[in-house]
Scaffold this motif. Structure first.
Motif, PDB file in Angstrom:
ATOM      1  N   THR A 276      34.563  34.872  35.337  1.00  0.00           N
ATOM      2  CA  THR A 276      35.635  34.059  35.991  1.00  0.00           C
ATOM      3  C   THR A 276      36.269  33.375  34.718  1.00  0.00           C
ATOM      4  O   THR A 276      35.832  33.408  33.529  1.00  0.00           O
TER       5      THR A 276
ATOM      6  N   PRO B 251      39.703  30.228  33.862  1.00  0.00           N
ATOM      7  CA  PRO B 251      40.660  29.551  34.577  1.00  0.00           C
ATOM      8  C   PRO B 251      41.922  29.904  34.598  1.00  0.00           C
ATOM      9  O   PRO B 251      42.425  30.817  33.391  1.00  0.00           O
ATOM     10  N   SER B 252      42.851  30.022  35.488  1.00  0.00           N
ATOM     11  CA  SER B 252      43.920  30.556  35.604  1.00  0.00           C
ATOM     12  C   SER B 252      44.976  30.151  34.643  1.00  0.00           C
ATOM     13  O   SER B 252      44.889  28.980  34.299  1.00  0.00           O
TER      14      SER B 252
ATOM     15  N   GLN C 292      50.885  31.760  37.179  1.00  0.00           N
ATOM     16  CA  GLN C 292      51.066  30.786  37.945  1.00  0.00           C
ATOM     17  C   GLN C 292      51.963  30.594  39.185  1.00  0.00           C
ATOM     18  O   GLN C 292      52.096  29.568  39.947  1.00  0.00           O
TER      19      GLN C 292
ATOM     20  N   GLN D 187      50.897  32.345  41.493  1.00  0.00           N
ATOM     21  CA  GLN D 187      49.709  32.410  42.584  1.00  0.00           C
ATOM     22  C   GLN D 187      48.715  31.144  42.685  1.00  0.00           C
ATOM     23  O   GLN D 187      48.166  30.853  43.805  1.00  0.00           O
ATOM     24  N   TYR D 188      48.528  30.654  41.689  1.00  0.00           N
ATOM     25  CA  TYR D 188      47.423  29.613  41.517  1.00  0.00           C
ATOM     26  C   TYR D 188      48.029  28.146  40.649  1.00  0.00           C
ATOM     27  O   TYR D 188      48.738  28.589  39.622  1.00  0.00           O
ATOM     28  N   ALA D 189      47.530  27.088  40.966  1.00  0.00           N
ATOM     29  CA  ALA D 189      47.684  26.125  40.422  1.00  0.00           C
ATOM     30  C   ALA D 189      46.687  26.227  38.813  1.00  0.00           C
ATOM     31  O   ALA D 189      45.870  26.734  38.763  1.00  0.00           O
TER      32      ALA D 189
ATOM     33  N   THR E 154      42.879  26.992  37.931  1.00  0.00           N
ATOM     34  CA  THR E 154      42.227  27.226  39.128  1.00  0.00           C
ATOM     35  C   THR E 154      41.229  28.312  38.642  1.00  0.00           C
ATOM     36  O   THR E 154      41.386  29.408  37.852  1.00  0.00           O
ATOM     37  N   GLU E 155      39.945  28.340  39.034  1.00  0.00           N
ATOM     38  CA  GLU E 155      38.953  29.477  38.719  1.00  0.00           C
ATOM     39  C   GLU E 155      39.129  30.683  39.303  1.00  0.00           C
ATOM     40  O   GLU E 155      39.441  30.650  40.618  1.00  0.00           O
ATOM     41  N   ILE E 156      39.309  31.565  38.708  1.00  0.00           N
ATOM     42  CA  ILE E 156      39.739  33.096  39.190  1.00  0.00           C
ATOM     43  C   ILE E 156      38.913  34.189  38.802  1.00  0.00           C
ATOM     44  O   ILE E 156      38.349  33.942  37.573  1.00  0.00           O
TER      45      ILE E 156
END
Length: 201
Positions: free
Chosen positions: A50, A52-53, A58, A60-62, A65-67
């Protein structure tokens, strides 16, 4: 029923590298072999299951965010690197300057490979293309350190030529001079773009 189609297109491994510490520098260090695990290339700071986004997702996720990490490798073509160098006015572009993991030759229109294509080595090591890797300003400092004044030219020169991000699907080892085969999704082109345009996508 198979959903991936082996092609008769093969690439050759021309360069390998890892970014040991992204905090210290973007530049990658050359390698003669690269061990690929499910978390990415051994010794690569962009590795991990995984991440961090970032700004690329951006919508899709703040931020942070862990993705799932689909950016374990940065892969480019030797031919497109040569085009970048020419556009920048350089005789040669060192893959290390842009934190690149893998340089391949022999695969046409490389940056625009279909997402989910596979690149499979002879021993079974396989990486999956996530999507086009859009160029940014970050390599400028590394380029300027080696070629003063040329760093700011990279982002424009690399547009449509920056390669792809990828992740490891099957473990194995990549070696310089090794052959990799391109496999592409066996499906028709998406026809929903008209509807997408109507809603502003």
């Amino acid at each position: 029923m198979p959903v991936l189609k082996p092609t008769d297109i093969y690439g050759r491994v021309e360069w390998l590298g890892v970014v040991p510490s992204r905090e210290a520098a973007l530049a990658s260090a050359p390698r003669e072999t690269l061990a690929l695990g499910f978390a990415g290339p051994e010794g690569e700071d962009h590795g991990g299951l995984t991440r961090p986004s970032c700004g690329r997702v951006q919508s899709q996720y703040a931020f942070g965010t862990e993705i799932r990490n689909a950016r374990q490798l940065s892969v480019v073509s030797q031919e497109e690197l040569a085009e970048i160098a020419t556009e920048m006015g350089l005789d040669h572009f060192d893959p290390a300057w842009a934190g690149i993991t893998l340089v391949l030759s022999g695969i046409p229109d490389f940056t625009h490979l279909p997402p989910s294509s596979r690149l499979q080595a002879e021993d079974g090591a396989t990486i999956v293309v996530d999507m086009e890797n859009r160029p940014c300003h970050l390599p400028a400092a590394e380029i300027d350190a080696a070629q003063p004044g040329f760093g700011p030219r990279f982002k424009a020169a690399a547009k449509g030529r920056r390669g792809v991000t990828a992740w490891v699907e099957a473990e194995g080892v990549l070696r310089l001079g090794q052959s990799v085969r391109l496999h592409v999704p066996d499906q028709r082109a998406w026809r929903g773009n008209g509807a997408a345009a109507a809603v502003g996508v």
